[in-house]
Design an enzyme around this catalytic site. Structure first.
Site, mmCIF file in Angstrom:
data_model
loop_
_atom_site.group_PDB
_atom_site.id
_atom_site.type_symbol
_atom_site.label_atom_id
_atom_site.label_comp_id
_atom_site.label_asym_id
_atom_site.label_seq_id
_atom_site.Cartn_x
_atom_site.Cartn_y
_atom_site.Cartn_z
ATOM 1 N N LEU A 93 0.864 -1.187 0.000
ATOM 2 C CA LEU A 93 0.000 0.000 0.000
ATOM 3 C C LEU A 93 0.902 1.239 0.000
ATOM 4 C CD1 LEU A 93 -2.592 -1.289 2.604
ATOM 5 C CD2 LEU A 93 -2.981 -0.968 0.134
ATOM 6 N N HIS A 109 3.095 -9.932 10.607
ATOM 7 C CA HIS A 109 4.134 -10.543 9.764
ATOM 8 C C HIS A 109 4.722 -11.735 10.516
ATOM 9 C CE1 HIS A 109 7.314 -10.721 6.735
ATOM 10 N NE2 HIS A 109 8.151 -10.876 7.719
HETATM 11 C C1 GRF Z 1 0.173 -15.382 7.896
HETATM 12 O O1 GRF Z 1 1.294 -16.142 8.281
HETATM 13 C C2 GRF Z 1 0.548 -13.937 7.872
HETATM 14 O O2 GRF Z 1 1.462 -13.573 8.876
HETATM 15 C C3 GRF Z 1 1.208 -13.811 6.529
HETATM 16 O O3 GRF Z 1 0.469 -14.651 5.667
HETATM 17 C C4 GRF Z 1 -0.188 -15.622 6.436
HETATM 18 C C5 GRF Z 1 -1.655 -15.404 6.227
HETATM 19 O O4 GRF Z 1 -2.323 -16.424 6.773
HETATM 20 N N1 GRF Z 1 1.169 -12.457 6.075
HETATM 21 P P1 GRF Z 1 -3.921 -16.309 6.855
HETATM 22 O O5 GRF Z 1 -4.422 -15.866 5.473
HETATM 23 O O6 GRF Z 1 -4.230 -15.290 7.917
HETATM 24 O O7 GRF Z 1 -4.363 -17.696 7.215
#
Ligand code: GRF
Length: 201
Positions: A93, A109
């Site tokens: 973004l 993250h």
């Molecule tokens: C999670 O590990 C998040 O930290 C990363 O991607 C994954 C998404 O998982 N950005 P979900 O779509 O919430 O199951």
């Protein structure tokens, strides 16, 4: 605090946020819309089954990033959204979007930033031979996973870990950390001092 959750894929973090709200554990935060940039992503049905509106804004249908972000802002303004939680949202973004919600966009993250930013953070940690990784909730700024850190949880990297096993262990901690950070944001308890963020009592 009217909240939007942005997703791109499976949506388990989004589901954890909606479940926390259902249990009354999100404080004054009220998830009012889930926005997904990928038509058909599992997160869409997951949101609707939880009784929350899900809106698809497919980034591929816009000529440029500006058009996509303007459409995102319009969806949020129509619903009087005050804050945005990115939960597995895989688009960067820009200032055009972030300036519309100053200090109100946070991201989860799956590593202990600043280690292992970007994609496949769990794989980076395993390949690097890290002994500890984890997850981070941070404010989103113009960089990639570079915003001020709000909260982190450490997760041990075991000798027999592969990317999938570590990711699953980190994901369980993400599901606890993101709702907590959203509640603190909604309670107005996140005090910023440059890069440092303090959670006031
Ligand atoms: C999670 O590990 C998040 O930290 C990363 O991607 C994954 C998404 O998982 N950005 P979900 O779509 O919430 O199951």
């Amino acid at each position: 605090m009217r909240l939007a959750v942005f997703v791109s894929g499976t949506g388990t973090n989004m589901a954890a946020v909606l479940e926390a709200a259902r249990r009354g554990e999100l404080g004054p935060a009220e998830p009012v819309v889930v926005v997904c940039n990928v038509p058909g992503a599992a997160a869409i049905d997951r949101a609707r089954r939880a009784g929350v509106e899900a809106v698809v804004v497919d980034h591929r249908t816009f000529a440029d990033r500006g058009g996509f972000e303007a459409a995102l802002v319009a969806v949020l303004r129509e619903r009087r959204v005050e804050a945005v939680a990115l939960a597995g949202f895989m688009r960067l973004l820009t200032a055009a979007f972030l300036d519309a919600f100053p200090d109100r966009v946070i991201n989860i993250h799956p590593s202990l930033l600043p280690a292992f930013p970007g994609a496949h953070a769990q794989r980076q940690a395993v390949l690097h031979g890290a002994k500890v990784s984890g997850c981070t909730v941070h404010f989103v700024d113009r960089g990639t996973d570079t915003g001020a850190i709000i909260a982190q949880t450490a997760v041990e990297v075991r000798d027999d870990d592969d990317e999938a096993r570590l990711a699953a262990r980190i994901l369980a901690e993400e599901h606890r950390l993101l709702p907590r950070a959203i509640r603190w944001l909604a309670e107005g308890r996140l005090v910023r001092d440059g890069r440092r963020v303090r959670v006031s009592p």
